[in-house]
Every structure is written in C-alpha cells, then in structure tokens.
Design a protein around this motif. Sequence first.
Motif, PDB file in Angstrom:
ATOM      1  N   TYR A 121       0.823  -1.204   0.000  1.00 41.18           N
ATOM      2  CA  TYR A 121       0.000   0.000   0.000  1.00 41.18           C
ATOM      3  C   TYR A 121       0.862   1.261   0.000  1.00 41.18           C
ATOM      4  O   TYR A 121       2.061   1.226   0.297  1.00 41.18           O
ATOM      5  CB  TYR A 121      -0.948   0.014   1.203  1.00 41.18           C
ATOM      6  CG  TYR A 121      -0.285   0.114   2.560  1.00 41.18           C
ATOM      7  CD1 TYR A 121       0.055   1.348   3.112  1.00 41.18           C
ATOM      8  CD2 TYR A 121      -0.017  -1.034   3.313  1.00 41.18           C
ATOM      9  CE1 TYR A 121       0.651   1.443   4.362  1.00 41.18           C
ATOM     10  CE2 TYR A 121       0.574  -0.949   4.557  1.00 41.18           C
ATOM     11  CZ  TYR A 121       0.905   0.291   5.078  1.00 41.18           C
ATOM     12  OH  TYR A 121       1.504   0.386   6.311  1.00 41.18           O
ATOM     13  N   TYR A 122       0.194   2.358  -0.348  1.00 42.52           N
ATOM     14  CA  TYR A 122       0.826   3.676  -0.301  1.00 42.52           C
ATOM     15  C   TYR A 122       0.146   4.498   0.783  1.00 42.52           C
ATOM     16  O   TYR A 122      -1.086   4.531   0.868  1.00 42.52           O
ATOM     17  CB  TYR A 122       0.702   4.398  -1.641  1.00 42.52           C
ATOM     18  CG  TYR A 122       1.251   5.805  -1.601  1.00 42.52           C
ATOM     19  CD1 TYR A 122       2.617   6.030  -1.566  1.00 42.52           C
ATOM     20  CD2 TYR A 122       0.394   6.904  -1.569  1.00 42.52           C
ATOM     21  CE1 TYR A 122       3.130   7.317  -1.513  1.00 42.52           C
ATOM     22  CE2 TYR A 122       0.896   8.195  -1.518  1.00 42.52           C
ATOM     23  CZ  TYR A 122       2.267   8.391  -1.492  1.00 42.52           C
ATOM     24  OH  TYR A 122       2.764   9.665  -1.428  1.00 42.52           O
ATOM     25  N   ARG A 123       0.950   5.158   1.616  1.00 39.41           N
ATOM     26  CA  ARG A 123       0.435   6.011   2.678  1.00 39.41           C
ATOM     27  C   ARG A 123       0.884   7.446   2.444  1.00 39.41           C
ATOM     28  O   ARG A 123       2.044   7.695   2.109  1.00 39.41           O
ATOM     29  CB  ARG A 123       0.968   5.543   4.029  1.00 39.41           C
ATOM     30  CG  ARG A 123       0.404   6.308   5.221  1.00 39.41           C
ATOM     31  CD  ARG A 123       1.459   6.513   6.286  1.00 39.41           C
ATOM     32  NE  ARG A 123       2.501   7.431   5.857  1.00 39.41           N
ATOM     33  CZ  ARG A 123       3.653   7.616   6.510  1.00 39.41           C
ATOM     34  NH1 ARG A 123       3.921   6.911   7.580  1.00 39.41           N
ATOM     35  NH2 ARG A 123       4.549   8.485   6.065  1.00 39.41           N
ATOM     36  N   GLN A 124      -0.061   8.374   2.614  1.00 37.86           N
ATOM     37  CA  GLN A 124       0.255   9.790   2.463  1.00 37.86           C
ATOM     38  C   GLN A 124      -0.299  10.559   3.652  1.00 37.86           C
ATOM     39  O   GLN A 124      -1.456  10.369   4.044  1.00 37.86           O
ATOM     40  CB  GLN A 124      -0.342  10.349   1.170  1.00 37.86           C
ATOM     41  CG  GLN A 124      -0.061  11.820   0.941  1.00 37.86           C
ATOM     42  CD  GLN A 124       1.422  12.116   0.770  1.00 37.86           C
ATOM     43  OE1 GLN A 124       2.097  11.454  -0.020  1.00 37.86           O
ATOM     44  NE2 GLN A 124       1.931  13.082   1.500  1.00 37.86           N
ATOM     45  N   ARG A 125       0.532  11.417   4.228  1.00 37.51           N
ATOM     46  CA  ARG A 125       0.113  12.248   5.351  1.00 37.51           C
ATOM     47  C   ARG A 125       0.075  13.708   4.935  1.00 37.51           C
ATOM     48  O   ARG A 125       0.994  14.202   4.292  1.00 37.51           O
ATOM     49  CB  ARG A 125       1.074  12.078   6.537  1.00 37.51           C
ATOM     50  CG  ARG A 125       0.914  10.764   7.269  1.00 37.51           C
ATOM     51  CD  ARG A 125       1.916  10.642   8.399  1.00 37.51           C
ATOM     52  NE  ARG A 125       1.702   9.426   9.183  1.00 37.51           N
ATOM     53  CZ  ARG A 125       2.569   8.940  10.049  1.00 37.51           C
ATOM     54  NH1 ARG A 125       3.727   9.557  10.247  1.00 37.51           N
ATOM     55  NH2 ARG A 125       2.296   7.833  10.714  1.00 37.51           N
ATOM     56  N   THR A 130      -4.219  11.262   7.432  1.00 38.17           N
ATOM     57  CA  THR A 130      -3.420  10.178   6.872  1.00 38.17           C
ATOM     58  C   THR A 130      -4.312   9.301   6.005  1.00 38.17           C
ATOM     59  O   THR A 130      -5.394   8.894   6.437  1.00 38.17           O
ATOM     60  CB  THR A 130      -2.797   9.310   7.982  1.00 38.17           C
ATOM     61  OG1 THR A 130      -1.982  10.130   8.824  1.00 38.17           O
ATOM     62  CG2 THR A 130      -1.946   8.203   7.382  1.00 38.17           C
ATOM     63  N   GLU A 131      -3.863   9.015   4.786  1.00 36.03           N
ATOM     64  CA  GLU A 131      -4.629   8.170   3.872  1.00 36.03           C
ATOM     65  C   GLU A 131      -3.777   6.991   3.429  1.00 36.03           C
ATOM     66  O   GLU A 131      -2.577   7.132   3.192  1.00 36.03           O
ATOM     67  CB  GLU A 131      -5.088   8.961   2.654  1.00 36.03           C
ATOM     68  CG  GLU A 131      -6.005   8.168   1.732  1.00 36.03           C
ATOM     69  CD  GLU A 131      -6.561   9.000   0.596  1.00 36.03           C
ATOM     70  OE1 GLU A 131      -7.245   8.428  -0.266  1.00 36.03           O
ATOM     71  OE2 GLU A 131      -6.310  10.220   0.582  1.00 36.03           O
ATOM     72  N   ARG A 132      -4.412   5.826   3.330  1.00 44.88           N
ATOM     73  CA  ARG A 132      -3.742   4.612   2.853  1.00 44.88           C
ATOM     74  C   ARG A 132      -4.567   3.997   1.737  1.00 44.88           C
ATOM     75  O   ARG A 132      -5.793   3.963   1.812  1.00 44.88           O
ATOM     76  CB  ARG A 132      -3.552   3.602   3.990  1.00 44.88           C
ATOM     77  CG  ARG A 132      -2.567   4.044   5.056  1.00 44.88           C
ATOM     78  CD  ARG A 132      -2.491   3.026   6.189  1.00 44.88           C
ATOM     79  NE  ARG A 132      -1.472   3.376   7.166  1.00 44.88           N
ATOM     80  CZ  ARG A 132      -1.675   4.197   8.197  1.00 44.88           C
ATOM     81  NH1 ARG A 132      -2.883   4.738   8.380  1.00 44.88           N
ATOM     82  NH2 ARG A 132      -0.696   4.472   9.039  1.00 44.88           N
ATOM     83  N   LEU A 136      -4.464  -4.002   2.189  1.00 42.14           N
ATOM     84  CA  LEU A 136      -4.430  -3.633   3.602  1.00 42.14           C
ATOM     85  C   LEU A 136      -5.016  -4.733   4.480  1.00 42.14           C
ATOM     86  O   LEU A 136      -5.911  -5.470   4.058  1.00 42.14           O
ATOM     87  CB  LEU A 136      -5.229  -2.346   3.837  1.00 42.14           C
ATOM     88  CG  LEU A 136      -4.742  -1.081   3.136  1.00 42.14           C
ATOM     89  CD1 LEU A 136      -5.817  -0.006   3.191  1.00 42.14           C
ATOM     90  CD2 LEU A 136      -3.457  -0.579   3.773  1.00 42.14           C
ATOM     91  N   TYR A 141      -5.632  -1.659  12.000  1.00 46.09           N
ATOM     92  CA  TYR A 141      -6.088  -0.323  12.379  1.00 46.09           C
ATOM     93  C   TYR A 141      -7.429  -0.326  13.107  1.00 46.09           C
ATOM     94  O   TYR A 141      -7.742   0.624  13.819  1.00 46.09           O
ATOM     95  CB  TYR A 141      -6.204   0.552  11.124  1.00 46.09           C
ATOM     96  CG  TYR A 141      -4.978   0.484  10.248  1.00 46.09           C
ATOM     97  CD1 TYR A 141      -3.831   1.191  10.573  1.00 46.09           C
ATOM     98  CD2 TYR A 141      -4.950  -0.325   9.114  1.00 46.09           C
ATOM     99  CE1 TYR A 141      -2.693   1.110   9.788  1.00 46.09           C
ATOM    100  CE2 TYR A 141      -3.823  -0.409   8.323  1.00 46.09           C
ATOM    101  CZ  TYR A 141      -2.695   0.309   8.661  1.00 46.09           C
ATOM    102  OH  TYR A 141      -1.568   0.219   7.878  1.00 46.09           O
ATOM    103  N   SER A 179      -9.141   1.170   1.015  1.00 45.85           N
ATOM    104  CA  SER A 179      -8.666   2.525   1.265  1.00 45.85           C
ATOM    105  C   SER A 179      -9.184   2.974   2.617  1.00 45.85           C
ATOM    106  O   SER A 179     -10.289   2.597   3.026  1.00 45.85           O
ATOM    107  CB  SER A 179      -9.159   3.479   0.171  1.00 45.85           C
ATOM    108  OG  SER A 179      -8.752   4.804   0.437  1.00 45.85           O
TER     109      SER A 179
END
Length: 215
Positions: A121-125, A130-132, A136, A141, A179
């Motif tokens: 996965y890709y995570r962006q803050r 925070t989005e993933r 997953l 979580y 997501s």
Amino acid sequence: MRCLYLWVIIALFLMTTCPSAHADEAVATQSFWAGLSTKAKFQGEVVSNLVGGLASGSVGNALFIGGFSWDSERAGEWHGGKVVINFLAVDTGNPEAYVGDIQGVSNLTTVDSLMRLYRLYYRQRWGQVTERLGLLNANDYFDNAGVACDLLNASFGIVPVLSQNLQGMPTYPFSSLGSMVALGGGDTTLQAGVFGADAVHPWQQPFSQGVLMML
C-alpha cells in the motif's frame, strides 16, 4: 587549427562537468536509498494440552513477516509519502484438535500453511490527515488491542463476531484491497475504511463479494 581548439574546449568542458554529473547522480542514488528500510519478524510457539480437552499432545506454529518500506521524506523527496511491501509465511499446526475450543487457542494459527503477499500500500500524510490505499489488513487499524498482540491467546485478538461471521475478513493472514483515512493522532484518532470483502482472493474480482466499511 580552430577545429582542434574547439574539440579541446569541448573535451575540457566534458572533463569538468562529467564528474559533477556523476556526483549528482551518486547523491540522488544515495538519497533514494536513504528512504529505504527493511523489516523481518519471526514468531514461533509450541502449544501443549496436558490434561482435558479432546486429546493430549503438542503442536507448533511459526510465522515470518518480512519486507521493506520506502519513505519519501527520508529520501529527500515530498513530505509524508510511504510505500510498504510485506510478505508473510506461516507454518501452522492445529492446537484446536487437542484443546477443542471454539474461538481458537493462538493468534498465529491459520487454516493451512501458506506464503503470500501480505501488505502492499501507499500512505500519504497531510498534517493531521493520513490516507492509505492498496492491499491492507483492516485489523492493523480497527478492533486492535496493540498491547495484546504477542504472547497472549486468541481471546485478545479480533472479536469473533468479525473473524468468524465474515469469512473474507481482511485480517491475519489475509489482506484485501481497500482505502482508509485517519484524522488526528496521539490519544484520539478518527478512522474510516472501505475494504474488499474477499480477502482470501483479493486480486480476483476483489469487490464481487461486497465491501466492508469500518469506522
């Protein structure tokens, strides 16, 4: 003669600029590798039923999770980005055949021994958001008691209302495409996620069995 002078000037120019170009390339390569980190985790256990239950005996479980991640900020690129890739291998026994319980004795036990891609996965803050996005494990979580993950029995894992009633639940040892977004941090975090409901076959029509929404 002028042509010779021209070639000499070009050669001197290349000699002075090429080392710096290689140096820049080396710095760029070094920066890329600076964002890369590896992970390897092994867990093993032996479960014994000495008295009572269905039968006396012992059985073992072994789990390996390994992979790597790449952090864009540590690599000198954009802020808050991260790519995660993990693989999983399980050699499982069947302690329930000796104990005879319903919920399960160990959180490491799986139906069959297996090896598969576990996380991708890709995570962006962005500040407090925070989005993933990707492959997953929802139980990483949601419905997670972090202090009770290791060395405790399955009663401290995911609740059986989810794990037993939803056969495609994206929890160990399976993950599904999905997501999620989280807001906040520290002691208080609000989270919401949408996951494919067939984590056993996440790449084959991932949402054909419906979707799982969690808050």
